[in-house]
Design a protein around this motif. Structure first.
Motif, short mmCIF file in Angstrom:
data_model
loop_
_atom_site.label_atom_id
_atom_site.label_comp_id
_atom_site.label_asym_id
_atom_site.label_seq_id
_atom_site.Cartn_x
_atom_site.Cartn_y
_atom_site.Cartn_z
N GLU A 1 8.35 86.98 37.99
CA GLU A 1 8.77 86.14 39.10
C GLU A 1 7.60 85.87 40.06
O GLU A 1 6.90 86.79 40.48
N GLY A 2 7.36 84.59 40.32
CA GLY A 2 6.27 84.20 41.21
C GLY A 2 4.93 84.04 40.52
O GLY A 2 4.00 83.48 41.09
N ARG A 3 4.81 84.52 39.27
CA ARG A 3 3.54 84.39 38.55
C ARG A 3 3.65 83.51 37.31
O ARG A 3 2.65 82.98 36.83
N ALA A 4 4.86 83.38 36.79
CA ALA A 4 5.10 82.55 35.61
C ALA A 4 6.54 82.08 35.64
O ALA A 4 7.40 82.72 36.24
N ASN A 5 6.78 80.96 35.01
CA ASN A 5 8.15 80.46 34.85
C ASN A 5 8.71 80.96 33.54
O ASN A 5 7.98 81.04 32.54
N VAL A 6 9.98 81.31 33.54
CA VAL A 6 10.65 81.70 32.31
C VAL A 6 11.96 80.92 32.28
O VAL A 6 12.76 81.02 33.20
N MET A 7 12.14 80.11 31.24
CA MET A 7 13.30 79.24 31.13
C MET A 7 14.03 79.52 29.83
O MET A 7 13.41 79.82 28.82
N ARG A 8 15.34 79.35 29.87
CA ARG A 8 16.15 79.49 28.67
C ARG A 8 16.81 78.16 28.38
O ARG A 8 17.38 77.54 29.27
N VAL A 9 16.72 77.72 27.14
CA VAL A 9 17.35 76.47 26.72
C VAL A 9 18.39 76.82 25.66
O VAL A 9 18.05 77.38 24.61
N PHE B 1 15.37 87.62 28.14
CA PHE B 1 15.04 86.54 29.05
C PHE B 1 15.11 87.01 30.50
O PHE B 1 14.19 86.79 31.28
N GLU B 2 16.19 87.67 30.87
CA GLU B 2 16.38 88.13 32.25
C GLU B 2 15.30 89.14 32.65
O GLU B 2 14.77 89.09 33.76
N GLU B 3 14.97 90.05 31.77
CA GLU B 3 13.96 91.08 32.07
C GLU B 3 12.57 90.48 32.24
O GLU B 3 11.84 90.83 33.17
N VAL B 4 12.19 89.58 31.35
CA VAL B 4 10.87 88.95 31.45
C VAL B 4 10.81 88.04 32.68
O VAL B 4 9.80 88.00 33.38
N LYS B 5 11.90 87.36 32.97
CA LYS B 5 11.95 86.50 34.15
C LYS B 5 11.72 87.31 35.42
O LYS B 5 10.94 86.92 36.30
N LYS B 6 12.38 88.47 35.53
CA LYS B 6 12.19 89.34 36.70
C LYS B 6 10.75 89.85 36.79
O LYS B 6 10.16 89.86 37.86
N LYS C 1 12.10 89.61 19.27
CA LYS C 1 10.93 90.08 20.03
C LYS C 1 11.36 91.17 20.99
O LYS C 1 12.52 91.23 21.40
N THR C 2 10.41 91.99 21.39
CA THR C 2 10.66 93.00 22.41
C THR C 2 10.17 92.46 23.75
O THR C 2 9.42 91.47 23.80
N ILE C 3 10.56 93.15 24.82
CA ILE C 3 10.07 92.77 26.14
C ILE C 3 8.55 92.87 26.17
O ILE C 3 7.86 92.01 26.71
N GLY C 4 8.00 93.91 25.55
CA GLY C 4 6.55 94.08 25.49
C GLY C 4 5.85 92.94 24.78
O GLY C 4 4.81 92.46 25.23
N GLU C 5 6.40 92.48 23.68
CA GLU C 5 5.80 91.37 22.93
C GLU C 5 5.84 90.09 23.75
O GLU C 5 4.85 89.34 23.79
N LEU C 6 6.97 89.83 24.41
CA LEU C 6 7.05 88.62 25.23
C LEU C 6 6.13 88.72 26.44
O LEU C 6 5.49 87.74 26.82
#
Length: 99
Positions: free
Chosen positions: A42-50, A34-39, A86-91
């Motif tokens: 950033e600024g192009r898509a939202n990434v949220m964790r529930v 989550f943290e890696e994809v969010k970084k 999932k991997t960072i690449g897949e996400l």
């Protein structure tokens, strides 16, 4: 002013929502992804964790039955949903499709 979940998924940029359960064995791995994809987006898509531990009404509303589950929204519409490891690449690939 903090936006609600619904306000964020209604935005014109893609929003990747990660539904996880903190009590599950893979919770640390999911948090790292989550943290890696969010970084990365950033600024192009939202990434949220529930965290399902605290948000049962939300994961029930979206019929999440497995953890982690990843749901990609854009303008309030669900574009895709996947569960499991999932991997960072897949996400990243999922988010790229919606950009």
């Amino acid at each position: 002013m903090k936006k609600t979940f619904e306000q964020v998924i209604e935005e014109s940029v893609p929003t990747l929502v990660v539904f996880q359960h903190a009590g599950r064995q893979n919770a640390v791995d999911v948090k790292y992804l989550f943290e890696e994809v969010k970084k990365k987006y950033e600024g192009r898509a939202n990434v949220m964790r529930v965290d399902a531990s605290y948000n049962e009404p939300l994961w029930t509303r979206y019929q999440v039955h497995a953890f982690p589950t990843y749901i990609l929204f854009k303008e309030g519409q669900e574009l895709m949903r996947e569960s499991g490891k999932k991997t960072i690449g897949e996400l990243s690939e999922l988010v790229e499709r919606a950009l």
